[in-house]
Design a protein around this motif. Structure first.
Motif, mmCIF file in Angstrom:
data_model
loop_
_atom_site.group_PDB
_atom_site.id
_atom_site.type_symbol
_atom_site.label_atom_id
_atom_site.label_comp_id
_atom_site.label_asym_id
_atom_site.label_seq_id
_atom_site.Cartn_x
_atom_site.Cartn_y
_atom_site.Cartn_z
ATOM 1 N N VAL A 136 0.842 -1.195 0.000
ATOM 2 C CA VAL A 136 0.000 0.000 0.000
ATOM 3 C C VAL A 136 0.879 1.248 0.000
ATOM 4 N N LYS A 192 -0.893 -5.440 0.034
ATOM 5 C CA LYS A 192 -2.278 -5.177 -0.352
ATOM 6 C C LYS A 192 -3.173 -6.390 -0.103
ATOM 7 N N SER A 240 -4.747 -6.348 3.309
ATOM 8 C CA SER A 240 -5.915 -5.474 3.421
ATOM 9 C C SER A 240 -7.165 -6.199 2.940
ATOM 10 N N HIS A 261 -7.882 -0.107 1.041
ATOM 11 C CA HIS A 261 -6.780 0.114 1.962
ATOM 12 C C HIS A 261 -7.001 1.376 2.795
#
Length: 256
Positions: free
Chosen positions: A73, A93, A96, A84
């Motif tokens: 992220v 990512k 998330s 996110h």
């Protein structure tokens, strides 16, 4: 079109409550919701398009979502990558995705794959999928998705967003009788795209990613449950600046 997925026997009581507004939809109902619960979807990319797709499919009660993304992220992406949060900066990512899906739908299983999709691993990662969503942002990845999905005969719900423009369609090399095969190469022949500018260079409207991502999630739900008409052989083109949405036909460049 017939549904892609056979339904599970029954939904958990909590899931019946959570998805009650689907149960009253003509064409979905309890059986369609049980098909969603049995479905396995692969989402390539947890960025601008993958974010709303993952959120929508988890909320819809899809049973298993595999998320493929090797990136972390970054703060400059948060205006469009709504999966996110600030607290996720520097984190994977795919992590998330696991967190967000669990908050929306505890019975949805999210499989995080922190790998870059390549022609070498794509077929392995797609092997058990009912539907693939291509939310990637490079043509190398899109071509890897196309090659593996065509080999396996799995439908691909595909989208692209850049600046103020978006596109969405469905590719399927082995559709059911009555539908003609359509592939990525019919829209973008191999080698025809050249060097395309990146979001970093030209930008992208964050809210448009939500619009296109929502459209992609709807196409997945339609394929799984058999409701409506899929975007197979049709490309939706969105001009956000003029609030115009149009449709163009797409046919195989070379008859199958």
């Amino acid at each position: 079109m017939n549904p892609l997925v056979e339904p599970i026997d029954a939904l958990a009581p909590t899931e019946l409550i959570r998805t009650a507004r689907h149960a009253v939809l003509a064409g979905i109902g309890n059986e369609g919701q049980r098909r969603l619960a049995a479905a396995r979807v692969v989402v390539v990319g947890a960025g601008g398009l993958g974010s709303p797709v993952i959120l929508a499919l988890a909320a819809a009660g899809v049973g298993e979502i595999t998320v493929i993304d090797d990136d972390v992220v970054d703060g400059s992406n948060l205006q469009r990558q709504v999966l996110h949060r600030i607290g996720d900066l520097g984190q994977r990512k795919v992590d998330s995705a696991v967190r967000a899906a669990a908050d929306l739908s505890p019975l949805t299983r999210v499989i995080p794959v922190a790998e870059r999709l390549t022609p070498e691993n794509a077929a392995r990662l797609f092997a058990n999928a009912h539907v693939i969503v291509d939310g990637s942002d490079t043509f190398d990845t899109r071509e890897a998705v196309a090659m593996a999905s065509e080999q396996l005969g799995i439908p691909v719900v595909w989208g692209a967003v850049q600046e103020f423009a978006g596109q969405a369609t469905v590719f399927w090399s082995a559709p059911p009788p009555g539908f003609s095969p359509v592939r990525l190469g019919d829209l973008y022949p191999l080698g025809s795209t050249g060097e395309t500018p990146t979001c970093e260079q030209v930008g992208v409207l964050g809210s448009l990613c939500l619009q296109v991502g929502g459209l992609l999630a709807t196409e997945v739900i339609k394929l799984i449950t058999g409701v409506g008409e899929p975007l197979l052989g049709r490309v939706v083109v969105i001009d956000a600046l003029r609030a115009r949405q149009s449709e163009i036909p797409l046919r195989a460049a070379v008859p199958a």
